[in-house]
Design a protein around this motif. Structure first.
Motif, PDB file in Angstrom:
ATOM      1  N   UNK A   9      38.120 -43.634  23.332  1.00  0.00           N
ATOM      2  CA  UNK A   9      38.935 -44.838  23.573  1.00  0.00           C
ATOM      3  C   UNK A   9      39.118 -45.085  25.069  1.00  0.00           C
ATOM      4  N   UNK A  10      39.468 -44.067  25.818  1.00  0.00           N
ATOM      5  CA  UNK A  10      39.751 -44.218  27.250  1.00  0.00           C
ATOM      6  C   UNK A  10      38.520 -44.643  28.045  1.00  0.00           C
ATOM      7  N   UNK A  11      37.343 -44.276  27.560  1.00  0.00           N
ATOM      8  CA  UNK A  11      36.113 -44.594  28.279  1.00  0.00           C
ATOM      9  C   UNK A  11      35.344 -45.757  27.676  1.00  0.00           C
ATOM     10  N   UNK A  12      35.962 -46.457  26.732  1.00  0.00           N
ATOM     11  CA  UNK A  12      35.352 -47.646  26.152  1.00  0.00           C
ATOM     12  C   UNK A  12      33.968 -47.392  25.567  1.00  0.00           C
ATOM     13  N   UNK A  13      33.790 -46.289  24.856  1.00  0.00           N
ATOM     14  CA  UNK A  13      32.467 -45.935  24.348  1.00  0.00           C
ATOM     15  C   UNK A  13      32.046 -46.703  23.107  1.00  0.00           C
ATOM     16  N   UNK A  14      32.980 -47.359  22.426  1.00  0.00           N
ATOM     17  CA  UNK A  14      32.607 -48.053  21.194  1.00  0.00           C
ATOM     18  C   UNK A  14      31.944 -49.396  21.482  1.00  0.00           C
ATOM     19  N   UNK A  15      30.973 -49.763  20.642  1.00  0.00           N
ATOM     20  CA  UNK A  15      30.393 -51.105  20.753  1.00  0.00           C
ATOM     21  C   UNK A  15      31.485 -52.158  20.570  1.00  0.00           C
ATOM     22  N   UNK A  16      31.225 -53.371  21.009  1.00  0.00           N
ATOM     23  CA  UNK A  16      32.221 -54.439  20.952  1.00  0.00           C
ATOM     24  C   UNK A  16      32.650 -54.834  19.560  1.00  0.00           C
ATOM     25  N   UNK A  17      31.796 -54.640  18.583  1.00  0.00           N
ATOM     26  CA  UNK A  17      32.123 -55.034  17.211  1.00  0.00           C
ATOM     27  C   UNK A  17      31.970 -53.835  16.295  1.00  0.00           C
ATOM     28  N   UNK A  18      32.566 -53.942  15.136  1.00  0.00           N
ATOM     29  CA  UNK A  18      32.402 -52.922  14.115  1.00  0.00           C
ATOM     30  C   UNK A  18      33.694 -52.216  13.774  1.00  0.00           C
ATOM     31  N   UNK A  19      33.797 -51.827  12.527  1.00  0.00           N
ATOM     32  CA  UNK A  19      34.974 -51.128  12.020  1.00  0.00           C
ATOM     33  C   UNK A  19      34.920 -49.651  12.380  1.00  0.00           C
ATOM     34  N   UNK A  20      36.002 -48.977  12.085  1.00  0.00           N
ATOM     35  CA  UNK A  20      36.118 -47.529  12.222  1.00  0.00           C
ATOM     36  C   UNK A  20      36.171 -46.960  10.807  1.00  0.00           C
ATOM     37  N   UNK A  21      35.390 -45.923  10.561  1.00  0.00           N
ATOM     38  CA  UNK A  21      35.373 -45.278   9.250  1.00  0.00           C
ATOM     39  C   UNK A  21      35.957 -43.877   9.358  1.00  0.00           C
ATOM     40  N   UNK A  22      36.950 -43.597   8.524  1.00  0.00           N
ATOM     41  CA  UNK A  22      37.577 -42.278   8.458  1.00  0.00           C
ATOM     42  C   UNK A  22      37.072 -41.599   7.193  1.00  0.00           C
ATOM     43  N   UNK A  23      36.088 -40.716   7.369  1.00  0.00           N
ATOM     44  CA  UNK A  23      35.419 -40.062   6.253  1.00  0.00           C
ATOM     45  C   UNK A  23      36.201 -38.796   5.925  1.00  0.00           C
ATOM     46  N   UNK A  24      37.122 -38.930   4.994  1.00  0.00           N
ATOM     47  CA  UNK A  24      38.036 -37.854   4.641  1.00  0.00           C
ATOM     48  C   UNK A  24      39.419 -38.178   5.164  1.00  0.00           C
ATOM     49  N   UNK A  25      40.229 -38.883   4.391  1.00  0.00           N
ATOM     50  CA  UNK A  25      41.565 -39.294   4.829  1.00  0.00           C
ATOM     51  C   UNK A  25      42.539 -38.123   4.871  1.00  0.00           C
ATOM     52  N   UNK A  26      42.469 -37.247   3.890  1.00  0.00           N
ATOM     53  CA  UNK A  26      43.411 -36.122   3.857  1.00  0.00           C
ATOM     54  C   UNK A  26      44.850 -36.590   3.886  1.00  0.00           C
ATOM     55  N   UNK A  27      45.668 -35.960   4.720  1.00  0.00           N
ATOM     56  CA  UNK A  27      47.077 -36.360   4.804  1.00  0.00           C
ATOM     57  C   UNK A  27      47.309 -37.491   5.800  1.00  0.00           C
ATOM     58  N   UNK A  28      46.253 -37.962   6.450  1.00  0.00           N
ATOM     59  CA  UNK A  28      46.353 -39.149   7.288  1.00  0.00           C
ATOM     60  C   UNK A  28      46.638 -38.917   8.760  1.00  0.00           C
ATOM     61  N   UNK A  29      46.637 -37.668   9.217  1.00  0.00           N
ATOM     62  CA  UNK A  29      46.913 -37.411  10.640  1.00  0.00           C
ATOM     63  C   UNK A  29      45.897 -38.114  11.539  1.00  0.00           C
TER      64      UNK A  29
END
Length: 160
Positions: free
Chosen positions: A22-42
């Motif tokens: 996040x701090x280094x802006x590494x993500x492409x400009x578009x697109x969702x985030x996928x959390x593969x394994x929600x668990x307790x949600x931390x």
């Protein structure tokens, strides 16, 4: 190292890598985030804070997250991850995070037979994969280990 110390080390590595992305802006400009394994949600909770303007879709066998961090129903996919997440291959996500290792080498060896292909397939070119298990895949380029992350503790990659 005690089980508690292993857990703490893993959580620090996870947090530091996600914060670095996040701090280094590494993500492409578009697109969702996928959390593969929600668990307790931390991790899901942390992803919501880091990427408030992105859709976050979570996967798990059942909904067990703390009530304060439940995903919207349309953003939760319930079932065996190996099966349900394949529907998201070609989804062009910006980030896919998976912390689904078990700590049992024989079980984790099975997971890494299918997880790398799944993670690479869900990402857009330039997208980032973060995982507690190594993701050996020809379309995933390992990113340099952060100084705070113990060797072999947590991994992150960029999709070619």
């Amino acid at each position: 190292m005690s089980r508690l110390d292993i857990f703490i080390s893993r959580m620090i590595a996870q947090r530091d890598i996600l914060n670095y992305i996040q701090a280094n802006g590494l993500l492409p400009g578009a697109g969702a985030v996928l959390e593969v394994g929600l668990g307790n949600g931390r991790s899901y909770s942390h992803l919501r804070e880091l990427f408030p303007n992105r859709r976050i879709i979570a996967f798990d066998r059942h909904l067990g997250a703390h009530r304060t961090v439940l995903p919207e129903p349309e953003d939760f996919v319930m079932g065996e991850i190996r099966e349900t997440a394949t529907g998201f291959i070609g989804f062009d996500a910006a980030l896919a995070h998976a912390d689904i290792g078990t700590g049992y080498p024989e079980k984790d060896a099975i997971i890494i037979t299918w997880l790398p292909e799944l993670m690479a397939g869900m990402l857009i070119s330039g997208g980032i994969a973060v995982s507690g298990l190594p993701l050996d895949h020809p379309h995933l380029r390992p990113l340099p280990r952060l100084p705070s992350v113990e060797e072999g503790r947590y991994f992150f990659y960029q999709r070619a």
